[in-house]
Design a protein around this motif. Structure first.
Motif, PDB file in Angstrom:
ATOM      1  N   LEU A 171       0.786  -1.230   0.000  1.00 26.83           N
ATOM      2  CA  LEU A 171       0.000   0.000   0.000  1.00 26.83           C
ATOM      3  C   LEU A 171       0.820   1.284   0.000  1.00 26.83           C
ATOM      4  CD1 LEU A 171      -2.704  -1.036   2.650  1.00 26.83           C
ATOM      5  CD2 LEU A 171      -2.857  -1.181   0.157  1.00 26.83           C
ATOM      6  N   LEU A 172       2.021   1.266   0.570  1.00 33.11           N
ATOM      7  CA  LEU A 172       2.779   2.507   0.712  1.00 33.11           C
ATOM      8  C   LEU A 172       3.289   2.959  -0.649  1.00 33.11           C
ATOM      9  CD1 LEU A 172       3.707   4.414   2.996  1.00 33.11           C
ATOM     10  CD2 LEU A 172       5.874   3.194   3.010  1.00 33.11           C
ATOM     11  N   PRO A 173       2.938   4.155  -1.084  1.00 31.12           N
ATOM     12  CA  PRO A 173       3.359   4.603  -2.419  1.00 31.12           C
ATOM     13  C   PRO A 173       4.824   5.006  -2.451  1.00 31.12           C
ATOM     14  CG  PRO A 173       2.140   6.335  -1.319  1.00 31.12           C
ATOM     15  CD  PRO A 173       2.082   5.139  -0.409  1.00 31.12           C
ATOM     16  N   ASP A 174       5.401   4.871  -3.618  1.00 29.85           N
ATOM     17  CA  ASP A 174       6.739   5.419  -3.828  1.00 29.85           C
ATOM     18  C   ASP A 174       6.635   6.939  -3.909  1.00 29.85           C
ATOM     19  OD1 ASP A 174       8.459   3.089  -4.089  1.00 29.85           O
ATOM     20  OD2 ASP A 174       7.307   2.646  -5.893  1.00 29.85           O
ATOM     21  N   ILE A 175       7.744   7.592  -3.649  1.00 28.33           N
ATOM     22  CA  ILE A 175       7.798   9.031  -3.861  1.00 28.33           C
ATOM     23  C   ILE A 175       8.921   9.313  -4.841  1.00 28.33           C
ATOM     24  CG2 ILE A 175       6.894   9.613  -1.575  1.00 28.33           C
ATOM     25  CD1 ILE A 175       9.740  10.173  -0.675  1.00 28.33           C
ATOM     26  N   PRO A 176       8.812  10.400  -5.587  1.00 28.09           N
ATOM     27  CA  PRO A 176       9.896  10.715  -6.533  1.00 28.09           C
ATOM     28  C   PRO A 176      11.220  10.819  -5.807  1.00 28.09           C
ATOM     29  CG  PRO A 176       7.995  12.121  -6.912  1.00 28.09           C
ATOM     30  CD  PRO A 176       7.727  11.381  -5.643  1.00 28.09           C
ATOM     31  N   GLU A 177      12.215  10.125  -6.330  1.00 29.91           N
ATOM     32  CA  GLU A 177      13.514  10.105  -5.664  1.00 29.91           C
ATOM     33  C   GLU A 177      14.172  11.472  -5.761  1.00 29.91           C
ATOM     34  OE1 GLU A 177      17.571   7.351  -5.600  1.00 29.91           O
ATOM     35  OE2 GLU A 177      15.911   6.908  -6.947  1.00 29.91           O
ATOM     36  N   ARG A 178      14.643  11.953  -4.626  1.00 30.14           N
ATOM     37  CA  ARG A 178      15.306  13.254  -4.572  1.00 30.14           C
ATOM     38  C   ARG A 178      16.793  13.041  -4.383  1.00 30.14           C
ATOM     39  NH1 ARG A 178      12.704  17.470  -0.532  1.00 30.14           N
ATOM     40  NH2 ARG A 178      14.503  18.544  -1.402  1.00 30.14           N
ATOM     41  N   HIS A 179      17.563  13.577  -5.292  1.00 30.77           N
ATOM     42  CA  HIS A 179      19.014  13.467  -5.182  1.00 30.77           C
ATOM     43  C   HIS A 179      19.539  14.729  -4.504  1.00 30.77           C
ATOM     44  CE1 HIS A 179      19.268   9.834  -7.625  1.00 30.77           C
ATOM     45  NE2 HIS A 179      18.381  10.392  -8.435  1.00 30.77           N
ATOM     46  N   ALA A 180      20.046  14.543  -3.297  1.00 35.27           N
ATOM     47  CA  ALA A 180      20.583  15.692  -2.570  1.00 35.27           C
ATOM     48  C   ALA A 180      21.844  16.199  -3.260  1.00 35.27           C
ATOM     49  CB  ALA A 180      20.901  15.284  -1.119  1.00 35.27           C
ATOM     50  N   PRO A 181      22.106  17.482  -3.178  1.00 39.31           N
ATOM     51  CA  PRO A 181      23.317  18.017  -3.793  1.00 39.31           C
ATOM     52  C   PRO A 181      24.565  17.418  -3.160  1.00 39.31           C
ATOM     53  CG  PRO A 181      22.251  19.643  -2.371  1.00 39.31           C
ATOM     54  CD  PRO A 181      21.296  18.526  -2.510  1.00 39.31           C
TER      55      PRO A 181
END
Length: 376
Positions: A171-181
């Motif tokens: 059930l838990l959705p993915d979230i757009p992956e954020r690439h930290a600087p």
């Protein structure tokens, strides 16, 4: 789903508190050694949160959440199967290493799933699992431990955690992956405007809280002259007030995060003053406990939301510093309260203020950081 998992994590963390005597008698270990399971757990989380979160920074959030949940469940199962103190300690250590990463990512996960401008409310829903664990989970676990044994209580919580993990997988959705600087390393993140003062204030506030909370029962019973039944009711009041504090923290921090944080700290300081000055007057003590419950439940919400605002470009790394400070504060507060002992319980609220008042002053210095971040 995140709130349910939070409920499991906090219930597991605090189970030894309610079952201390059962574990001590069964394993033939001194109560002080069993009590160390809570303190060492807190220090394990505090020392492992930042490096482990940094190490897993490139992992997809859902996969990391599931791995952390699996490790935590494994540690809980190991506690339920423990035949001696070392095996129980290893199980707690596994839970502690997973706990730090869990708290480093869960608020950011909730904020990423929320609509813009509602991150504080989403965080408060997650932290409601924390309040529910203290009000419902730990007491029920203690009752279950008395009925089927402390191992059975750990196994029951492990089963609930595994069920939540299976549900999260579906059930838990993915979230757009954020690439930290590239500059978002642990040391650099701590230099973001306002973050270091908030992390420092976190450690001081939690240290002050647990200085009192460690010995709140002798404070209320021996000094305040409340009966054992009345103490239980007061602790229930504290927990129930926490639900109100969690909700208020979520609503207010979305509007004015720094003002909400300063107001929460001020309310906590006022409740400690009222508790210290009115401990011999039971109506004042009841009011103080209720205000204290509201303030400390709102505190993690307002602190975490502030960290997410201040560390917006690297929320997991920023949260890992917050988690480390929070848990080092738990361990330090428990040790401070323990060193002061029951004979000096009456002065514990005043001792806590020694940490809380500087935390307010430190947080006040961050007032310039929030408007700049919120206007971007």
């Amino acid at each position: 789903m995140l709130a349910t998992t939070t409920f499991v994590v906090v219930t597991t963390e605090m189970l030894p508190v309610g079952m201390l005597t059962l574990i001590s008698d069964d394993l033939e270990a001194a109560r002080s050694r069993v009590g160390l399971l809570v303190t060492v757990y807190a220090f394990t989380v505090g020392l492992s949160a930042a490096p482990f979160t940094s190490w897993t920074a490139g992992w997809p959030r859902k996969r990391l959440f599931l791995v952390v949940g699996a490790v935590f469940s494994l540690g809980t199962v190991l506690c339920g199967l423990a035949v001696n103190y070392p095996m129980l300690a290893i199980g707690r250590f596994l839970c502690g290493t997973a706990h730090g990463v869990f708290w480093s990512i869960v608020a950011g996960y909730a904020a990423a799933l929320a609509e813009p401008g509602r991150a504080g409310r989403a965080t408060s829903i997650v932290f409601a699992g924390n309040s529910a664990a203290l009000v419902v989970g730990v007491p029920l676990g203690t009752v279950l431990g008395g009925a089927v044994g402390w191992r059975g209580a750990f196994c029951a919580v492990a089963a609930l955690g595994l069920g939540a993990l299976a549900a999260a997988l579906r059930l838990l959705p993915d979230i757009p992956e954020r690439h930290a600087p590239r500059s978002a390393g642990l040391a650099h993140v701590l230099r973001l405007p306002g973050l270091w003062p908030v992390v420092t204030a976190t450690a001081l506030l939690v240290l002050g809280h647990f200085t009192v909370y460690t010995y709140v029962t002798p404070l209320l019973h021996d000094v305040g002259a409340f009966s054992e039944a009345a103490v239980s009711m007061l602790l229930a009041l504290y927990g129930l007030a926490g639900f109100l504090g969690t909700w208020l923290g979520g609503v207010l921090t979305d509007r004015r995060p720094q003002s909400a944080l300063l107001g929460t700290i001020a309310l906590m300081a006022a409740s400690l003053v009222l508790l210290g000055a009115g401990i011999h007057l039971q109506p004042l003590t009841v009011a103080a406990v209720a205000l204290w419950g509201i303030a400390f439940a709102a505190l993690p919400v307002t602190l975490q939301a502030s960290v997410l605002h201040l560390g917006a470009n690297a929320p997991d790394a920023a949260s890992s510093w917050y988690v480390a400070a929070f848990n080092l504060g738990i361990g330090g507060g428990a040790l401070t309260g323990g060193l002061m002992g029951t004979s000096t319980a009456a002065v514990l609220p005043w001792a806590a203020l020694i940490a809380v008042v500087p935390a307010f002053a430190i947080t006040w210095t961050t007032r310039g950081a929030f408007p700049r971040l919120l206007s971007q």
